[in-house]
Design an enzyme around this catalytic site. Sequence first.
Site, short mmCIF file in Angstrom:
data_model
loop_
_atom_site.label_atom_id
_atom_site.label_comp_id
_atom_site.label_asym_id
_atom_site.label_seq_id
_atom_site.Cartn_x
_atom_site.Cartn_y
_atom_site.Cartn_z
N GLN A 129 0.99 -1.27 -0.03
CA GLN A 129 -0.07 -0.07 -0.01
C GLN A 129 0.99 1.41 0.07
O GLN A 129 1.68 1.36 0.83
CB GLN A 129 -0.69 -0.06 1.52
CG GLN A 129 -1.80 1.30 1.39
CD GLN A 129 -2.62 1.02 2.75
OE1 GLN A 129 -2.14 0.52 3.67
NE2 GLN A 129 -3.85 1.24 2.91
N GLY A 130 0.90 2.25 -1.05
CA GLY A 130 1.52 3.48 -1.05
C GLY A 130 0.70 4.53 -0.91
O GLY A 130 -0.01 5.15 -1.76
N SER A 132 1.07 6.49 2.72
CA SER A 132 1.96 7.63 3.39
C SER A 132 2.92 8.04 2.68
O SER A 132 3.66 7.55 1.99
CB SER A 132 2.25 7.02 4.92
OG SER A 132 1.17 6.19 5.63
N SER A 164 4.64 -1.66 4.14
CA SER A 164 4.75 -2.67 4.69
C SER A 164 5.02 -3.87 3.29
O SER A 164 4.30 -3.59 2.39
CB SER A 164 3.75 -3.15 5.54
OG SER A 164 3.48 -2.24 6.38
N GLU A 248 -10.06 -1.72 5.53
CA GLU A 248 -8.90 -1.90 6.23
C GLU A 248 -9.20 -2.02 7.59
O GLU A 248 -8.63 -2.68 8.31
CB GLU A 248 -7.82 -0.91 5.78
CG GLU A 248 -6.56 -0.72 6.62
CD GLU A 248 -5.58 0.31 6.20
OE1 GLU A 248 -5.81 0.71 5.14
OE2 GLU A 248 -4.54 0.35 7.05
C1 LIG Z 1 4.60 -0.65 11.19
C2 LIG Z 1 3.70 0.20 10.32
C3 LIG Z 1 3.23 -0.26 9.01
C4 LIG Z 1 2.91 0.73 8.04
N1 LIG Z 1 2.56 0.18 6.79
C5 LIG Z 1 1.98 1.12 6.05
C6 LIG Z 1 1.76 0.64 4.58
O1 LIG Z 1 2.16 -0.30 4.39
N2 LIG Z 1 1.57 1.86 3.83
C7 LIG Z 1 1.14 2.98 4.21
O2 LIG Z 1 1.01 3.92 3.11
N3 LIG Z 1 1.55 3.45 5.23
C8 LIG Z 1 1.83 2.44 6.15
N4 LIG Z 1 2.24 2.89 7.45
C9 LIG Z 1 2.10 4.30 7.76
C10 LIG Z 1 0.75 4.90 8.87
O3 LIG Z 1 -0.22 4.67 8.04
C11 LIG Z 1 1.35 6.14 9.32
O4 LIG Z 1 2.40 6.08 10.05
C12 LIG Z 1 0.15 6.76 9.98
O5 LIG Z 1 -1.08 7.12 9.25
C13 LIG Z 1 0.53 8.26 10.81
O6 LIG Z 1 1.23 8.78 9.80
P1 LIG Z 1 2.67 9.52 10.23
O7 LIG Z 1 3.55 8.41 10.44
O8 LIG Z 1 3.30 10.64 8.97
O9 LIG Z 1 2.42 10.35 11.67
P2 LIG Z 1 1.82 11.93 11.59
O10 LIG Z 1 0.62 11.87 10.91
O11 LIG Z 1 3.20 12.87 11.45
O12 LIG Z 1 1.47 11.88 13.31
C14 LIG Z 1 2.44 12.36 14.24
C15 LIG Z 1 1.46 12.07 15.58
O13 LIG Z 1 0.59 13.23 15.52
C16 LIG Z 1 -0.70 12.84 15.76
N5 LIG Z 1 -1.53 13.61 14.94
C17 LIG Z 1 -1.38 13.73 13.55
N6 LIG Z 1 -2.61 14.39 13.16
C18 LIG Z 1 -3.44 14.46 14.13
C19 LIG Z 1 -4.64 15.21 14.13
N7 LIG Z 1 -5.41 15.80 13.43
N8 LIG Z 1 -5.23 15.38 15.65
C20 LIG Z 1 -4.56 14.61 16.47
N9 LIG Z 1 -3.47 14.08 16.44
C21 LIG Z 1 -2.77 14.11 15.34
C22 LIG Z 1 -0.68 11.30 15.49
O14 LIG Z 1 -1.69 10.50 16.16
C23 LIG Z 1 0.89 10.90 15.76
O15 LIG Z 1 0.80 10.50 17.23
C24 LIG Z 1 2.94 1.96 8.37
C25 LIG Z 1 2.92 2.41 9.82
C26 LIG Z 1 3.61 1.62 10.57
C27 LIG Z 1 3.83 1.90 12.12
#
Ligand SMILES: Cc1cc2nc3c(=O)[nH]c(=O)nc-3n(C[C@H](O)[C@H](O)[C@H](O)COP(=O)(O)OP(=O)(O)OC[C@H]3O[C@@H](n4cnc5c(N)ncnc54)[C@H](O)[C@@H]3O)c2cc1C
Lengths: 398, 368
Positions: A129-130, A132, A164, A248
């Site tokens: 999945q692309g 993030s 992932s 999902e």
């Molecule tokens: C193990 C793992 C596997 C993953 N696999 C995939 C994958 O296969 N494909 C893919 O596309 N993505 C994947 N992800 C990505 C995942 O979807 C993102 O990490 C997630 O959506 C959070 O985005 P971010 O990491 O940019 O954090 P950010 O969005 O930068 O968040 C940082 C912190 O701010 C908080 N925050 C952000 N916005 C708000 C808001 N509006 N209100 C309150 N709090 C907020 C969050 O809760 C978090 O605690 C994976 C992540 C992990 C950890």
Amino acid sequence: MNENEIGEFRSGVRAWLQDNKPAAPSFLLPETFMEVGTDQQFEFLRRWQQKVYEAGYLGMSWPEAYGGGGQPQIMQEIVNQEMAAQRVPFVPNTIGLNWAGPLILDMGTEADKQRYIKNILSAEDIWCQGFSEPDHGSDLGNAQVRAVKDGDEYVINGSKIWTSLGSYAKYMILIARTSNEVPNKYAGLSFFLAPMTAHGIAPTPIKKLTGEYGFCQTYFTDARIPADCMLGNEGEGWSVAMKTLMFERGAVGGQAGGLSMMDLNINDIVELARRATRNGRPAIEDPLTRDELVKLVLEAKGNAVMGSRARIPALGGTYPTAVAMSGKLRSSELKRKMTRFAVSLQGANGARYISEDALDGGKWQRSYLNSFSGTIGGGTTQIQKNILGERVLGLPKS
Amino acid sequence: MIRFSEEQAMLLDTAREFCQKQSPIDAVRQVIQAGQPLDETLWQTMVDLGWLGVTIPEIYGGLGLDLADTVPIFEAMGRQLLATPMLASTLAAQVLITNGSDDQKNQWLPKIAAGQIATVALTEANGSWDPDQITTHLNQSASGEMTLTGGKVFVLDAGVANVILVSALQGDSLRWCLLDASELPDGAIQREVVIDETRRSYSLALSDIPIRADQVLPGTAFKKIELAGMLLITAEMSGGLDGVLAVIVGYLNTRKQFDRFIGSYQAMKHPAVDILMGSEMTRSYLYHAATVWRDETDDGIVESAVRMAKCCASEQFSEAGDRGIQFHGGFGFTYECDAQLFLRRALWSQYQFGDERHQRQKLSALLF
Ligand SMILES: Cc1cc2nc3c(=O)[nH]c(=O)nc-3n(C[C@H](O)[C@H](O)[C@H](O)COP(=O)(O)OP(=O)(O)OC[C@H]3O[C@@H](n4cnc5c(N)ncnc54)[C@H](O)[C@@H]3O)c2cc1C
Ligand SMILES: Cc1cc2nc3c(=O)[nH]c(=O)nc-3n(C[C@H](O)[C@H](O)[C@H](O)COP(=O)(O)OP(=O)(O)OC[C@H]3O[C@@H](n4cnc5c(N)ncnc54)[C@H](O)[C@@H]3O)c2cc1C
């Protein structure tokens, strides 16, 4: 199916799983599909999926024409329950089986269905999945990876992250920006079923907090993908992505089934509390530890009874979607709490990590660190609470 | 597993509709202000609906259903903060049904089904209702005459009760003493001031009350009655949680500060979601406990299920009430804010038959 048929089917499944469950390998298995980090782990899990599919226990309710079983959904649910009960490994192609697959069946062309569905089930084609990006995670609608149309191709540039299974995938469900000349950020997005084999796509493994590998950063450098990879129309990417997230997060049905992670049961924690020692005594003898354990049992059992009530429409209450929409939030937070508690049950030895000296080889410490995959991946806990507050309680947007 | 029948679903709908109509929040406030021990017209309507006889066997003029079948009624009443003697009467009927002799049942059950008020007296001034801790005694003189001496508190609706079932020790054995309220001396029953102003709670002073043999019941069903009380109060709490959540969501969606609805602030939104989850879990535990109560024969399983439900409800409802006050700012500090009605109800319910700490202690012994 009547009660008898269900019972008979269930015992057949159970017997098959008991006979065919693979022996525990010599290496540590990942705990969820988001943590597959070595070829050895991957091959082991892929072989298991193949075996399960060949036995007819995956995609049981999907159409026969595309390789599914054409049977009632309840059968797959029974299989899933038995898989959890028998503690068999998970099947690695979760993104294909449970998100991309149902999406393609729902809105793909006949050709898409012919091309993708069977190989999703058999683990021939792994999907990733692309969504993030380095600068846009929770704020998925702001995704900036570019897709520019050139003849009958799109040219992709930018990078996706936390992919992932990125190193093993043949296809990616990709959300990319096809236009900036639109009234809002959402309207510029489109959704693709992108071949990872295209020239210019480079998944690069990232080391996780556990010290192992698991996911990737995927770089796109003038990568050309056929224009007919688009699912839905140009500019409709956001609504397709939202549909994907419904699959999902388990808020709607249609998934092919199979476990996507190792089951962790509260009974495992109770059992650990008997074996682990704090200050030289079994943890379970300590009154404060017992009280914490009761709290966890209550949360775990509470989640189970919520699922049970959700199946009775007459008991839906004031917020009938609350239980279904909170499943991911509740189960991932519970897992985090259980594994964190599991480490604490070991007292001073809780400070150990993966090694022979650690209780159960340090699996609980690793589990705890891995548990954040659930509370961050797939939409963080905080984002889930926003969604529940806004869509279930009807509160204004933040 | 939760099972819920068509009949229960119908009862739930009827009860909800009835309670909404009879007990809007203004009516609750009027009841508090009037301070009457009983709203006779309302009571008669409930009696006419057959609610007082739901669990009473058919031969005694009731419907002969299971106690679990009354759960939807109590939930609906709790949602609207409707407090009537139905809780007291239903529990007292359970005592008679499980421990009463044929004569005692014959004498009282038809009357209870027809609206005469009955109640149970369990808790004592030391805060315990546990048979090992109570000090009310049934004494026997050398000539064989029995007298009851001791005291009870938190006796619901005793002021309007026709019959009171008092738990007491005869030697080491637990008994129920069936008191005809009209035979008690003046001043024996006193209204108490309790935190939930919708409740009518009384103390009972018992000194050398003469007791005939036909007024004594064995106390073997005590645990069952305790659990029945928990189940019904949990049902009320589940309804109350839904009620206080509606008050909270209503305010979060109308009050503006800094030109924004306060519900848009995550400092409000996320705890509101936690309350929603607590409410959903409580309701699920409630109907799970009701299912187990009806279908399960293993006493340990029944006890665990009911205690888990009471534990969850006590914790979640009191927390929701507490946050409900805070979320209303200065208005939350006033008598006029409806959140206080729910918080006070939550606090009363939390301590009846044991709060969450008490339940966890018992569960710890039951579970491992
Ligand atoms: C193990 C793992 C596997 C993953 N696999 C995939 C994958 O296969 N494909 C893919 O596309 N993505 C994947 N992800 C990505 C995942 O979807 C993102 O990490 C997630 O959506 C959070 O985005 P971010 O990491 O940019 O954090 P950010 O969005 O930068 O968040 C940082 C912190 O701010 C908080 N925050 C952000 N916005 C708000 C808001 N509006 N209100 C309150 N709090 C907020 C969050 O809760 C978090 O605690 C994976 C992540 C992990 C950890
Ligand atoms: C006992 C008492 C005595 C008082 N005495 C005085 C006095 O003598 N003189 C005087 O002038 N005032 C007095 N006050 C008023 C007090 O200062 C206000 O009640 C307080 O500032 C909150 O304002 P509010 O009541 O309008 O609530 P609101 O501002 O409407 O708040 C409602 C809820 O929304 C939350 N909220 C509001 N804005 C935000 C935000 N930006 N982010 C997150 N959450 C938010 C609040 O925390 C609260 O939970 C008194 C209050 C009390 C309770």
